[in-house]
Design a protein around this motif. Structure first.
Motif, mmCIF file in Angstrom:
data_model
loop_
_atom_site.group_PDB
_atom_site.id
_atom_site.type_symbol
_atom_site.label_atom_id
_atom_site.label_comp_id
_atom_site.label_asym_id
_atom_site.label_seq_id
_atom_site.Cartn_x
_atom_site.Cartn_y
_atom_site.Cartn_z
ATOM 1 N N ILE A 1 14.985 31.217 42.030
ATOM 2 C CA ILE A 1 15.087 31.123 43.195
ATOM 3 C C ILE A 1 16.051 32.240 43.237
ATOM 4 C CG2 ILE A 1 15.612 29.840 45.517
ATOM 5 C CD1 ILE A 1 15.561 27.844 43.714
ATOM 6 N N VAL A 2 17.103 32.917 43.377
ATOM 7 C CA VAL A 2 17.235 33.715 44.323
ATOM 8 C C VAL A 2 16.631 35.132 43.283
ATOM 9 C CG1 VAL A 2 19.918 35.145 43.888
ATOM 10 C CG2 VAL A 2 19.736 32.610 43.979
ATOM 11 N N ALA A 3 16.651 35.400 42.543
ATOM 12 C CA ALA A 3 16.149 36.368 41.929
ATOM 13 C C ALA A 3 14.435 37.132 42.398
ATOM 14 C CB ALA A 3 15.709 36.794 40.327
ATOM 15 N N GLU A 4 13.850 35.746 42.961
ATOM 16 C CA GLU A 4 12.629 35.603 43.274
ATOM 17 C C GLU A 4 12.436 36.660 44.795
ATOM 18 O OE1 GLU A 4 9.657 33.058 41.866
ATOM 19 O OE2 GLU A 4 9.700 33.064 40.398
ATOM 20 N N VAL A 5 13.314 36.022 45.920
ATOM 21 C CA VAL A 5 13.631 36.394 46.835
ATOM 22 C C VAL A 5 14.140 37.635 46.933
ATOM 23 C CG1 VAL A 5 15.467 35.847 48.896
ATOM 24 C CG2 VAL A 5 14.281 34.307 47.414
ATOM 25 N N LEU A 6 14.665 38.397 46.085
ATOM 26 C CA LEU A 6 15.919 39.075 45.706
ATOM 27 C C LEU A 6 13.847 40.920 45.629
ATOM 28 C CD1 LEU A 6 19.470 39.569 43.980
ATOM 29 C CD2 LEU A 6 18.606 40.176 47.246
ATOM 30 N N ILE A 7 13.714 40.007 44.652
ATOM 31 C CA ILE A 7 12.117 41.068 44.160
ATOM 32 C C ILE A 7 10.962 41.129 45.656
ATOM 33 C CG2 ILE A 7 10.057 40.932 42.656
ATOM 34 C CD1 ILE A 7 12.216 39.896 40.685
ATOM 35 N N GLY A 8 11.222 39.377 45.982
ATOM 36 C CA GLY A 8 10.288 39.769 46.809
ATOM 37 C C GLY A 8 10.178 40.729 48.052
ATOM 38 N N LEU A 9 11.937 40.058 48.481
ATOM 39 C CA LEU A 9 12.249 41.553 49.844
ATOM 40 C C LEU A 9 12.108 42.823 48.995
ATOM 41 C CD1 LEU A 9 15.668 39.472 50.624
ATOM 42 C CD2 LEU A 9 13.311 40.061 51.544
ATOM 43 N N LEU A 10 12.224 43.022 47.976
ATOM 44 C CA LEU A 10 12.079 44.535 48.064
ATOM 45 C C LEU A 10 10.685 44.961 47.568
ATOM 46 C CD1 LEU A 10 14.266 44.764 44.917
ATOM 47 C CD2 LEU A 10 14.685 46.260 46.841
ATOM 48 N N GLN A 11 10.141 43.826 47.722
ATOM 49 C CA GLN A 11 8.642 44.070 48.037
ATOM 50 C C GLN A 11 8.065 44.628 49.073
ATOM 51 O OE1 GLN A 11 7.198 41.042 45.146
ATOM 52 N NE2 GLN A 11 7.210 42.628 43.376
ATOM 53 N N ASN A 12 8.194 43.216 50.404
ATOM 54 C CA ASN A 12 7.673 43.682 50.854
ATOM 55 C C ASN A 12 8.202 45.198 51.765
ATOM 56 O OD1 ASN A 12 5.787 41.353 51.122
ATOM 57 N ND2 ASN A 12 7.473 40.275 50.180
ATOM 58 N N ASP A 13 9.536 45.059 51.604
ATOM 59 C CA ASP A 13 10.399 46.317 53.025
ATOM 60 C C ASP A 13 9.749 47.886 52.107
ATOM 61 O OD1 ASP A 13 11.950 48.704 53.342
ATOM 62 O OD2 ASP A 13 13.897 47.375 52.692
ATOM 63 N N PRO A 14 8.455 48.456 53.621
ATOM 64 C CA PRO A 14 7.954 49.556 52.720
ATOM 65 C C PRO A 14 8.805 50.819 52.735
ATOM 66 C CG PRO A 14 8.321 49.112 55.328
ATOM 67 C CD PRO A 14 8.484 47.991 54.327
ATOM 68 N N THR A 15 9.910 50.865 52.564
ATOM 69 C CA THR A 15 10.978 51.264 52.944
ATOM 70 C C THR A 15 12.080 51.528 51.030
ATOM 71 O OG1 THR A 15 12.972 50.151 54.078
ATOM 72 C CG2 THR A 15 11.838 52.386 55.154
ATOM 73 N N SER A 16 11.613 50.485 51.106
ATOM 74 C CA SER A 16 12.352 50.509 49.019
ATOM 75 C C SER A 16 11.863 51.312 48.366
ATOM 76 C CB SER A 16 12.525 48.927 49.121
ATOM 77 O OG SER A 16 11.416 48.084 48.967
ATOM 78 N N TYR A 17 12.757 51.353 47.111
ATOM 79 C CA TYR A 17 12.176 52.074 45.966
ATOM 80 C C TYR A 17 11.475 51.396 45.081
ATOM 81 C CZ TYR A 17 15.949 55.190 46.041
ATOM 82 O OH TYR A 17 16.738 56.741 45.618
ATOM 83 N N VAL A 18 10.944 49.930 45.132
ATOM 84 C CA VAL A 18 9.596 50.095 44.768
ATOM 85 C C VAL A 18 8.453 50.299 45.493
ATOM 86 C CG1 VAL A 18 8.762 47.460 44.129
ATOM 87 C CG2 VAL A 18 11.378 47.547 44.185
ATOM 88 N N ALA A 19 8.610 50.544 46.923
ATOM 89 C CA ALA A 19 7.472 50.380 47.670
ATOM 90 C C ALA A 19 7.499 52.001 47.661
ATOM 91 C CB ALA A 19 7.735 50.324 48.981
ATOM 92 N N VAL A 20 8.792 52.784 47.669
ATOM 93 C CA VAL A 20 8.820 54.708 47.916
ATOM 94 C C VAL A 20 8.374 54.791 46.508
ATOM 95 C CG1 VAL A 20 9.479 56.056 49.258
ATOM 96 C CG2 VAL A 20 9.828 54.246 50.316
ATOM 97 N N ALA A 21 9.322 54.715 45.938
ATOM 98 C CA ALA A 21 8.906 54.923 44.421
ATOM 99 C C ALA A 21 9.081 54.310 43.875
ATOM 100 C CB ALA A 21 10.371 56.222 43.845
ATOM 101 N N PRO A 22 7.528 53.722 43.485
ATOM 102 C CA PRO A 22 8.044 52.533 42.255
ATOM 103 C C PRO A 22 7.910 52.729 40.596
ATOM 104 C CG PRO A 22 5.316 53.584 43.161
ATOM 105 C CD PRO A 22 6.047 53.950 43.851
ATOM 106 N N ASP A 23 8.314 54.343 40.566
ATOM 107 C CA ASP A 23 7.543 54.224 39.161
ATOM 108 C C ASP A 23 9.631 55.997 39.145
ATOM 109 O OD1 ASP A 23 5.738 54.201 37.832
ATOM 110 O OD2 ASP A 23 4.769 56.308 38.673
#
Length: 119
Positions: free
Chosen positions: A65-87
């Motif tokens: 549950i905690v991991a999926e919440v953190l991943i979801g936050l990163l995926q939905n934050d347009p300034t996170s590395y996941v969004a800005v530099a996914p590779d």
């Protein structure tokens, strides 16, 4: 309309995680509500940590549950590395010399790995 949250046991089954037994939750029997078979999620997560990890870490359901919440936050934050530099990948060398950067490598750089702490 009535809403109810799924029990900890239902979530564990859905995730394919080990399900705590009624014996693990025997302290709930005295309430005569069947809570040892259908446990509120918050209580289940706390008890799972106690039973599965001696209370030192979260168990499979709580950790997921905690991991999926953190991943979801990163995926939905347009300034996170996941969004800005996914590779993006860490560039520090691995302690094992494998060329792959692992969690223990991050802990080593931070000085909080078991070896740095004398464990």
């Amino acid at each position: 309309m009535t809403w109810s949250l799924p029990s900890g046991q239902a979530i564990a089954k859905q995730l394919g995680a080990p399900v705590l037994s009624s014996a693990d939750l025997s302290e709930l029997r005295s309430y005569s509500l069947g809570l040892e078979r259908s446990t509120p999620l918050w209580y289940y997560v706390l008890k799972e940590a106690e039973v599965e990890e001696d209370g030192l870490r979260m168990g499979p359901v709580g950790g997921r549950i905690v991991a999926e919440v953190l991943i979801g936050l990163l995926q939905n934050d347009p300034t996170s590395y996941v969004a800005v530099a996914p590779d993006w990948r860490p560039t520090l060398p691995s302690a094992a010399g494998t060329g792959e950067f692992r969690m223990v490598d991050l802990l080593t750089v931070a000085g909080v790995d078991p070896a740095s702490r004398g464990q």
